[in-house]
Design a protein around this motif. Structure first.
Motif, PDB file in Angstrom:
ATOM      1  N   LYS A  47     -64.254  36.507 -76.131  1.00 38.53           N
ATOM      2  CA  LYS A  47     -63.728  37.213 -74.957  1.00 38.53           C
ATOM      3  C   LYS A  47     -62.700  38.252 -75.370  1.00 38.53           C
ATOM      4  CE  LYS A  47     -64.396  33.482 -71.658  1.00 38.53           C
ATOM      5  NZ  LYS A  47     -63.734  32.447 -70.841  1.00 38.53           N
ATOM      6  N   ASN A  48     -61.894  37.945 -76.390  1.00 40.46           N
ATOM      7  CA  ASN A  48     -60.915  38.914 -76.874  1.00 40.46           C
ATOM      8  C   ASN A  48     -61.586  40.100 -77.556  1.00 40.46           C
ATOM      9  OD1 ASN A  48     -58.794  37.408 -75.919  1.00 40.46           O
ATOM     10  ND2 ASN A  48     -58.442  36.363 -77.870  1.00 40.46           N
ATOM     11  N   LEU A  49     -62.655  39.842 -78.285  1.00 41.69           N
ATOM     12  CA  LEU A  49     -63.362  40.916 -78.979  1.00 41.69           C
ATOM     13  C   LEU A  49     -64.170  41.792 -78.029  1.00 41.69           C
ATOM     14  CD1 LEU A  49     -64.645  39.081 -82.174  1.00 41.69           C
ATOM     15  CD2 LEU A  49     -62.909  40.865 -82.057  1.00 41.69           C
ATOM     16  N   PHE A  50     -64.793  41.172 -77.019  1.00 41.61           N
ATOM     17  CA  PHE A  50     -65.661  41.877 -76.083  1.00 41.61           C
ATOM     18  C   PHE A  50     -65.236  41.560 -74.656  1.00 41.61           C
ATOM     19  CE2 PHE A  50     -68.178  40.712 -79.839  1.00 41.61           C
ATOM     20  CZ  PHE A  50     -68.497  41.985 -80.310  1.00 41.61           C
ATOM     21  N   PRO A  51     -64.159  42.189 -74.160  1.00 39.00           N
ATOM     22  CA  PRO A  51     -63.658  41.839 -72.819  1.00 39.00           C
ATOM     23  C   PRO A  51     -64.592  42.264 -71.688  1.00 39.00           C
ATOM     24  CG  PRO A  51     -62.384  43.629 -73.769  1.00 39.00           C
ATOM     25  CD  PRO A  51     -63.321  43.152 -74.828  1.00 39.00           C
ATOM     26  N   GLU A  52     -65.426  43.291 -71.899  1.00 42.55           N
ATOM     27  CA  GLU A  52     -66.301  43.760 -70.828  1.00 42.55           C
ATOM     28  C   GLU A  52     -67.616  42.989 -70.750  1.00 42.55           C
ATOM     29  OE1 GLU A  52     -67.325  45.819 -74.520  1.00 42.55           O
ATOM     30  OE2 GLU A  52     -65.422  45.706 -73.481  1.00 42.55           O
ATOM     31  N   HIS A  53     -67.867  42.101 -71.703  1.00 48.18           N
ATOM     32  CA  HIS A  53     -69.119  41.343 -71.729  1.00 48.18           C
ATOM     33  C   HIS A  53     -69.148  40.313 -70.595  1.00 48.18           C
ATOM     34  CE1 HIS A  53     -72.671  39.413 -73.301  1.00 48.18           C
ATOM     35  NE2 HIS A  53     -72.049  38.245 -73.268  1.00 48.18           N
ATOM     36  N   ILE A  54     -70.287  40.248 -69.920  1.00 51.83           N
ATOM     37  CA  ILE A  54     -70.487  39.275 -68.845  1.00 51.83           C
ATOM     38  C   ILE A  54     -71.354  38.150 -69.396  1.00 51.83           C
ATOM     39  CG2 ILE A  54     -71.465  38.889 -66.568  1.00 51.83           C
ATOM     40  CD1 ILE A  54     -70.957  41.881 -66.024  1.00 51.83           C
ATOM     41  N   ILE A  55     -70.882  36.928 -69.236  1.00 46.05           N
ATOM     42  CA  ILE A  55     -71.611  35.764 -69.743  1.00 46.05           C
ATOM     43  C   ILE A  55     -72.735  35.434 -68.776  1.00 46.05           C
ATOM     44  CG2 ILE A  55     -71.455  33.324 -70.334  1.00 46.05           C
ATOM     45  CD1 ILE A  55     -68.527  33.824 -71.027  1.00 46.05           C
ATOM     46  N   GLU A  56     -73.949  35.356 -69.319  1.00 42.15           N
ATOM     47  CA  GLU A  56     -75.114  35.018 -68.509  1.00 42.15           C
ATOM     48  C   GLU A  56     -75.402  33.537 -68.651  1.00 42.15           C
ATOM     49  OE1 GLU A  56     -78.378  37.423 -69.696  1.00 42.15           O
ATOM     50  OE2 GLU A  56     -77.347  39.289 -69.264  1.00 42.15           O
ATOM     51  N   GLU A  57     -75.766  32.939 -67.543  1.00 39.21           N
ATOM     52  CA  GLU A  57     -76.145  31.531 -67.556  1.00 39.21           C
ATOM     53  C   GLU A  57     -77.567  31.416 -68.094  1.00 39.21           C
ATOM     54  OE1 GLU A  57     -74.363  28.802 -66.658  1.00 39.21           O
ATOM     55  OE2 GLU A  57     -72.630  30.121 -66.393  1.00 39.21           O
ATOM     56  N   THR A  58     -77.759  30.592 -69.098  1.00 37.26           N
ATOM     57  CA  THR A  58     -79.099  30.357 -69.622  1.00 37.26           C
ATOM     58  C   THR A  58     -79.584  29.012 -69.120  1.00 37.26           C
ATOM     59  OG1 THR A  58     -78.190  29.371 -71.616  1.00 37.26           O
ATOM     60  CG2 THR A  58     -78.695  31.718 -71.705  1.00 37.26           C
ATOM     61  N   SER A  59     -80.793  28.999 -68.648  1.00 33.91           N
ATOM     62  CA  SER A  59     -81.347  27.743 -68.146  1.00 33.91           C
ATOM     63  C   SER A  59     -81.968  26.967 -69.300  1.00 33.91           C
ATOM     64  CB  SER A  59     -82.388  28.005 -67.060  1.00 33.91           C
ATOM     65  OG  SER A  59     -83.464  28.728 -67.604  1.00 33.91           O
ATOM     66  N   SER A  60     -81.958  25.667 -69.180  1.00 31.81           N
ATOM     67  CA  SER A  60     -82.519  24.821 -70.227  1.00 31.81           C
ATOM     68  C   SER A  60     -84.001  24.545 -69.991  1.00 31.81           C
ATOM     69  CB  SER A  60     -81.752  23.502 -70.294  1.00 31.81           C
ATOM     70  OG  SER A  60     -81.894  22.816 -69.075  1.00 31.81           O
ATOM     71  N   ASP A  61     -84.613  25.266 -69.058  1.00 28.08           N
ATOM     72  CA  ASP A  61     -86.038  25.081 -68.802  1.00 28.08           C
ATOM     73  C   ASP A  61     -86.825  25.570 -69.999  1.00 28.08           C
ATOM     74  OD1 ASP A  61     -85.400  24.163 -66.304  1.00 28.08           O
ATOM     75  OD2 ASP A  61     -85.766  26.095 -65.315  1.00 28.08           O
ATOM     76  N   SER A  62     -87.774  24.786 -70.427  1.00 26.58           N
ATOM     77  CA  SER A  62     -88.590  25.180 -71.561  1.00 26.58           C
ATOM     78  C   SER A  62     -89.732  26.071 -71.092  1.00 26.58           C
ATOM     79  CB  SER A  62     -89.134  23.942 -72.270  1.00 26.58           C
ATOM     80  OG  SER A  62     -90.002  23.244 -71.414  1.00 26.58           O
ATOM     81  N   LYS A  63     -90.417  26.661 -72.060  1.00 24.11           N
ATOM     82  CA  LYS A  63     -91.522  27.546 -71.721  1.00 24.11           C
ATOM     83  C   LYS A  63     -92.729  26.775 -71.202  1.00 24.11           C
ATOM     84  CE  LYS A  63     -92.900  27.486 -76.507  1.00 24.11           C
ATOM     85  NZ  LYS A  63     -92.982  28.240 -77.723  1.00 24.11           N
ATOM     86  N   ASN A  64     -92.701  25.452 -71.270  1.00 20.77           N
ATOM     87  CA  ASN A  64     -93.832  24.642 -70.834  1.00 20.77           C
ATOM     88  C   ASN A  64     -94.008  24.639 -69.326  1.00 20.77           C
ATOM     89  OD1 ASN A  64     -94.473  23.928 -73.424  1.00 20.77           O
ATOM     90  ND2 ASN A  64     -93.053  22.211 -73.419  1.00 20.77           N
ATOM     91  N   ASN A  65     -93.028  25.144 -68.582  1.00 20.78           N
ATOM     92  CA  ASN A  65     -93.171  25.189 -67.139  1.00 20.78           C
ATOM     93  C   ASN A  65     -94.274  26.159 -66.728  1.00 20.78           C
ATOM     94  OD1 ASN A  65     -91.161  23.352 -66.874  1.00 20.78           O
ATOM     95  ND2 ASN A  65     -89.565  24.856 -66.507  1.00 20.78           N
ATOM     96  N   ASN A  66     -94.665  27.037 -67.640  1.00 11.89           N
ATOM     97  CA  ASN A  66     -95.740  27.978 -67.345  1.00 11.89           C
ATOM     98  C   ASN A  66     -97.114  27.364 -67.569  1.00 11.89           C
ATOM     99  OD1 ASN A  66     -93.782  29.887 -66.831  1.00 11.89           O
ATOM    100  ND2 ASN A  66     -93.794  30.655 -68.930  1.00 11.89           N
ATOM    101  N   LEU A  67     -97.174  26.197 -68.174  1.00 17.92           N
ATOM    102  CA  LEU A  67     -98.457  25.562 -68.444  1.00 17.92           C
ATOM    103  C   LEU A  67     -99.035  24.963 -67.165  1.00 17.92           C
ATOM    104  CD1 LEU A  67     -97.719  23.691 -71.785  1.00 17.92           C
ATOM    105  CD2 LEU A  67     -98.921  25.837 -71.480  1.00 17.92           C
TER     106      LEU A  67
END
Length: 108
Positions: free
Chosen positions: A8-28
């Motif tokens: 956060k100190n190095l990149f104050p303008e960066h917005i943290i994105e929430e990553t979901s723990s859903d695997s790619k298998n939901n497309n199967l």
């Protein structure tokens, strides 16, 4: 100061994105009928066979690739069947159940 604070100190303008723990298998394709998991010996060596998937072949190939990678074993996809080298019925069935598939064990 932990790593998050340092970033956060190095990149104050960066917005943290929430990553979901859903695997790619939901497309199967999830099916109503169970996938058959059986054990055979060919030329004296044990193999595990998965068959009965009603979705597309591409989805089944992706599933085969993921199973082989997670178990660190060899195998192939032939004639609408996944063939895994070795007797991994219990591990494969548990993996498929965690993904949401119905699995039926056939044989001993």
């Amino acid at each position: 100061m932990d790593l998050q604070d340092q970033l956060k100190n190095l990149f104050p303008e960066h917005i943290i994105e929430e990553t979901s723990s859903d695997s790619k298998n939901n497309n199967l394709w999830m099916q109503e009928e169970p996938i058959i998991c059986k054990y055979e010996k060919r030329k004296g060596k044990p193999i595990t066979i998965l068959e009965g998937y009603t979705g597309s072949n591409d989805d089944f190939k992706l599933l085969a690739k993921e199973i082989k990678q997670k178990l660190s074993v060899g195998g192939s996809f032939k004639d609408d069947k996944i063939i895994i080298q070795g007797d991994y019925r219990d591990k494969i069935m548990q993996m498929l159940k965690n993904m949401g598939f119905n699995v039926k064990r056939v044989g001993g």
